[in-house]
Design a protein around this motif. Structure first.
Motif, PDB file in Angstrom:
ATOM      1  N   ALA A   1      -4.911   7.191   3.533  1.00 46.21           N
ATOM      2  CA  ALA A   1      -4.090   5.985   3.525  1.00 46.21           C
ATOM      3  C   ALA A   1      -4.613   4.993   2.501  1.00 46.21           C
ATOM      4  CB  ALA A   1      -4.079   5.330   4.909  1.00 46.21           C
ATOM      5  N   ALA A   2      -3.716   4.201   1.940  1.00 51.02           N
ATOM      6  CA  ALA A   2      -4.082   3.177   0.959  1.00 51.02           C
ATOM      7  C   ALA A   2      -3.427   1.858   1.360  1.00 51.02           C
ATOM      8  CB  ALA A   2      -3.620   3.589  -0.436  1.00 51.02           C
ATOM      9  N   GLN A   3      -4.227   0.807   1.456  1.00 52.51           N
ATOM     10  CA  GLN A   3      -3.716  -0.498   1.865  1.00 52.51           C
ATOM     11  C   GLN A   3      -4.119  -1.557   0.838  1.00 52.51           C
ATOM     12  OE1 GLN A   3      -4.685  -1.270   5.951  1.00 52.51           O
ATOM     13  NE2 GLN A   3      -3.718   0.623   6.639  1.00 52.51           N
ATOM     14  N   THR A   4      -3.163  -2.411   0.501  1.00 49.66           N
ATOM     15  CA  THR A   4      -3.363  -3.385  -0.569  1.00 49.66           C
ATOM     16  C   THR A   4      -3.577  -4.785   0.002  1.00 49.66           C
ATOM     17  OG1 THR A   4      -1.971  -2.047  -2.014  1.00 49.66           O
ATOM     18  CG2 THR A   4      -2.387  -4.307  -2.708  1.00 49.66           C
ATOM     19  N   VAL A   5      -4.562  -5.484  -0.553  1.00 53.19           N
ATOM     20  CA  VAL A   5      -4.866  -6.866  -0.161  1.00 53.19           C
ATOM     21  C   VAL A   5      -4.660  -7.777  -1.372  1.00 53.19           C
ATOM     22  CG1 VAL A   5      -6.622  -8.445   0.728  1.00 53.19           C
ATOM     23  CG2 VAL A   5      -6.517  -6.081   1.576  1.00 53.19           C
ATOM     24  N   TYR A   6      -3.939  -8.863  -1.157  1.00 55.87           N
ATOM     25  CA  TYR A   6      -3.689  -9.873  -2.189  1.00 55.87           C
ATOM     26  C   TYR A   6      -4.424 -11.145  -1.784  1.00 55.87           C
ATOM     27  CZ  TYR A   6       0.172  -6.674  -3.145  1.00 55.87           C
ATOM     28  OH  TYR A   6       0.922  -5.544  -3.411  1.00 55.87           O
ATOM     29  N   THR A   7      -5.153 -11.730  -2.727  1.00 56.13           N
ATOM     30  CA  THR A   7      -5.858 -12.975  -2.412  1.00 56.13           C
ATOM     31  C   THR A   7      -5.332 -14.131  -3.251  1.00 56.13           C
ATOM     32  OG1 THR A   7      -7.626 -12.460  -3.995  1.00 56.13           O
ATOM     33  CG2 THR A   7      -7.996 -11.842  -1.692  1.00 56.13           C
ATOM     34  N   ALA A   8      -5.406 -15.323  -2.667  1.00 51.06           N
ATOM     35  CA  ALA A   8      -5.015 -16.544  -3.370  1.00 51.06           C
ATOM     36  C   ALA A   8      -5.810 -17.702  -2.790  1.00 51.06           C
ATOM     37  CB  ALA A   8      -3.513 -16.795  -3.232  1.00 51.06           C
TER      38      ALA A   8
ATOM     39  N   GLY B   1       0.840  -1.182   0.000  1.00 54.68           N
ATOM     40  CA  GLY B   1       0.000   0.000   0.000  1.00 54.68           C
ATOM     41  C   GLY B   1       0.884   1.244   0.000  1.00 54.68           C
ATOM     42  N   LEU B   2       0.367   2.323   0.561  1.00 53.42           N
ATOM     43  CA  LEU B   2       1.112   3.580   0.596  1.00 53.42           C
ATOM     44  C   LEU B   2       1.179   4.099   2.025  1.00 53.42           C
ATOM     45  CD1 LEU B   2      -0.545   5.376  -2.469  1.00 53.42           C
ATOM     46  CD2 LEU B   2       1.746   4.350  -2.385  1.00 53.42           C
ATOM     47  N   PRO B   3       2.254   4.825   2.369  1.00 47.66           N
ATOM     48  CA  PRO B   3       2.315   5.439   3.690  1.00 47.66           C
ATOM     49  C   PRO B   3       1.178   6.456   3.854  1.00 47.66           C
ATOM     50  CG  PRO B   3       4.464   5.554   2.596  1.00 47.66           C
ATOM     51  CD  PRO B   3       3.457   5.120   1.566  1.00 47.66           C
ATOM     52  N   ALA B   4       0.692   6.587   5.064  1.00 50.21           N
ATOM     53  CA  ALA B   4      -0.395   7.532   5.318  1.00 50.21           C
ATOM     54  C   ALA B   4       0.098   8.971   5.233  1.00 50.21           C
ATOM     55  CB  ALA B   4      -0.994   7.277   6.696  1.00 50.21           C
TER      56      ALA B   4
ATOM     57  N   THR C   1      -6.554  -2.419  -3.817  1.00 48.84           N
ATOM     58  CA  THR C   1      -6.125  -1.444  -2.826  1.00 48.84           C
ATOM     59  C   THR C   1      -7.335  -0.666  -2.329  1.00 48.84           C
ATOM     60  OG1 THR C   1      -3.927  -1.267  -3.784  1.00 48.84           O
ATOM     61  CG2 THR C   1      -4.645   0.566  -2.411  1.00 48.84           C
ATOM     62  N   PHE C   2      -7.387  -0.515  -1.009  1.00 44.22           N
ATOM     63  CA  PHE C   2      -8.515   0.144  -0.357  1.00 44.22           C
ATOM     64  C   PHE C   2      -8.048   1.447   0.276  1.00 44.22           C
ATOM     65  CE2 PHE C   2      -9.225  -4.345  -0.610  1.00 44.22           C
ATOM     66  CZ  PHE C   2     -10.509  -4.408  -1.152  1.00 44.22           C
ATOM     67  N   LEU C   3      -8.911   2.452   0.172  1.00 46.72           N
ATOM     68  CA  LEU C   3      -8.559   3.803   0.576  1.00 46.72           C
ATOM     69  C   LEU C   3      -9.279   4.201   1.855  1.00 46.72           C
ATOM     70  CD1 LEU C   3      -6.889   6.175  -0.723  1.00 46.72           C
ATOM     71  CD2 LEU C   3      -9.088   7.029  -1.583  1.00 46.72           C
ATOM     72  N   LEU C   4      -8.556   4.853   2.747  1.00 48.77           N
ATOM     73  CA  LEU C   4      -9.168   5.565   3.863  1.00 48.77           C
ATOM     74  C   LEU C   4      -8.960   7.047   3.597  1.00 48.77           C
ATOM     75  CD1 LEU C   4     -10.554   5.313   6.693  1.00 48.77           C
ATOM     76  CD2 LEU C   4      -8.286   5.778   7.638  1.00 48.77           C
ATOM     77  N   ASP C   5     -10.055   7.776   3.445  1.00 46.10           N
ATOM     78  CA  ASP C   5      -9.995   9.192   3.080  1.00 46.10           C
ATOM     79  C   ASP C   5     -10.824   9.981   4.088  1.00 46.10           C
ATOM     80  OD1 ASP C   5      -9.842  11.647   1.864  1.00 46.10           O
ATOM     81  OD2 ASP C   5     -11.083  11.123   0.139  1.00 46.10           O
ATOM     82  N   LEU C   6     -10.143  10.558   5.084  1.00 44.80           N
ATOM     83  CA  LEU C   6     -10.797  11.363   6.112  1.00 44.80           C
ATOM     84  C   LEU C   6     -10.301  12.795   5.940  1.00 44.80           C
ATOM     85  CD1 LEU C   6     -10.255   8.915   9.128  1.00 44.80           C
ATOM     86  CD2 LEU C   6     -12.249   9.052   7.606  1.00 44.80           C
ATOM     87  N   PRO C   7     -11.011  13.574   5.126  1.00 45.45           N
ATOM     88  CA  PRO C   7     -10.495  14.894   4.759  1.00 45.45           C
ATOM     89  C   PRO C   7     -10.576  15.907   5.903  1.00 45.45           C
ATOM     90  CG  PRO C   7     -12.683  14.559   3.841  1.00 45.45           C
ATOM     91  CD  PRO C   7     -12.290  13.272   4.494  1.00 45.45           C
ATOM     92  N   ALA C   8      -9.820  16.982   5.755  1.00 42.38           N
ATOM     93  CA  ALA C   8      -9.908  18.102   6.690  1.00 42.38           C
ATOM     94  C   ALA C   8     -11.187  18.888   6.402  1.00 42.38           C
ATOM     95  CB  ALA C   8      -8.690  19.004   6.528  1.00 42.38           C
ATOM     96  N   PRO C   9     -11.824  19.489   7.405  1.00 40.21           N
ATOM     97  CA  PRO C   9     -11.464  19.400   8.828  1.00 40.21           C
ATOM     98  C   PRO C   9     -11.875  18.034   9.363  1.00 40.21           C
ATOM     99  CG  PRO C   9     -13.471  20.680   8.560  1.00 40.21           C
ATOM    100  CD  PRO C   9     -12.969  20.381   7.173  1.00 40.21           C
ATOM    101  N   THR C  10     -10.975  17.398  10.081  1.00 42.85           N
ATOM    102  CA  THR C  10     -11.205  16.007  10.442  1.00 42.85           C
ATOM    103  C   THR C  10     -11.795  15.879  11.842  1.00 42.85           C
ATOM    104  OG1 THR C  10     -10.200  13.822  10.265  1.00 42.85           O
ATOM    105  CG2 THR C  10      -8.918  15.482  11.434  1.00 42.85           C
TER     106      THR C  10
END
Length: 300
Positions: free
Chosen positions: A289-296, A165-168, A227-236
């Motif tokens: 933040a963005a976090q990646t999930v891999y399935t198998a 994923g990506l750093p927050a 990849t899943f996104l957490l988007d909590l915009p300002a004003p938070t």
């Protein structure tokens, strides 16, 4: 093991600690819980996606469950499933059981304490869905651990691996003081810390982090990456702000000595509750933040 975060790696890598391998998960429990609760929308989206692969799992195993926030979300998402939270920290699992009690899912919620991946051999049944969220990278030999995870799946069962994923991000590039780009420089230091943490693990093996290829190498069939996104915009919210304060405080404690004087002063100002330009007060604080999930899937 724990979610986390950390990231805690939930939002990047587990927040830096002075000793690379000796992370006090119990001390971190309130932060881990607050972070996982904040990231609930992201996990809910990930679970809705997983539900397309595993429509009615009988057993879901959360490997490296920490205090059980996500394990309890699984119980909520899959009301027909039994959940087992697995972690190396018994006190974190105590918190997981208490959470399951509070949420009314204790009758189908179990825990298993012990070192990963070996403790998985103590599971009574193979899993239909095995979830490993940022726990794999705390194990020295990741390929061997994935093989152990795969061995605990039922035929047709899914392994869902959350890594990368990506750093927050919490702040604008230019804060109005200090050198612009502070968070990018903190990320670079965290990468160095993470590499040292990996290298210090018992039996550490360097791997190319091509997760689908690693999943295939242990006999699973990769089925998807998202990849899943957490988007909590300002004003938070106050809760998001508290998470940012806690996260940057832990970064200051773990990495402060590695910052140059200017960046250290900037971080100290950001953390000063009496300063209107601090993250305690400034109106432009956000969480992205963005976090990646891999399935198998286990095919046989």
């Amino acid at each position: 093991m724990a979610h986390h975060h950390h990231g805690d790696h939930q939002a990047g890598h587990h927040h830096p600690h002075h000793d690379h391998t000796d992370i006090d998960w119990n001390e971190m429990a309130p932060l881990l819980e607050a972070q996982a609760e904040l990231f609930t929308p992201l996990y809910e989206h990930a679970m809705a996606w997983l539900a397309k692969w595993q429509t009615e799992p009988g057993l879901i195993v959360d490997v490296g469950s920490g205090p059980g926030v996500v394990a309890c979300l699984f119980a909520d998402t899959f009301p027909g499933a039994r959940i087992v939270a697995v972690d190396g920290s018994a006190p974190l699992l105590d918190r997981a059981r208490a959470r399951a009690e509070r949420l009314g899912v204790a009758d189908r919620f179990g825990t298993l304490a012990g070192e990963l991946p070996g403790v998985l051999a103590d599971l009574d049944y193979p899993a239909d869905l095995l979830w490993a969220s940022r726990s794999l990278h705390h194990l020295g030999d990741q390929r061997a651990a994935l093989a152990a995870f795969a061995a605990r799946l039922t035929p047709g069962g899914t392994l869902a691996l959350q890594e990368g994923g990506l750093p927050a991000r919490f702040l604008p590039r230019d804060l109005g003081f200090g050198r612009p780009g502070l968070q990018a420089r903190l990320d670079a230091l965290e990468e160095e810390w993470f590499a040292a943490m990996r290298a210090d693990l018992p039996g550490s093996v360097a791997e190319t982090e091509d997760w689908p290829a690693l999943l295939a190498s242990v006999g699973l069939r990769p089925t998807g990456t998202r990849t899943f996104l957490l988007d909590l915009p300002a004003p938070t919210t106050d809760r998001a702000r508290a998470y940012v304060v806690a996260s940057l405080t832990r970064t200051r404690e773990g990495l402060g000595d590695h910052l140059d004087a200017d960046d250290r002063a900037t971080l100290d100002q950001l953390l000063d509750p009496d300063d209107k330009a601090s993250v305690h007060h400034r109106p432009d604080v956000f969480v992205l933040a963005a976090q990646t999930v891999y399935t198998a899937v286990r095919t046989k």
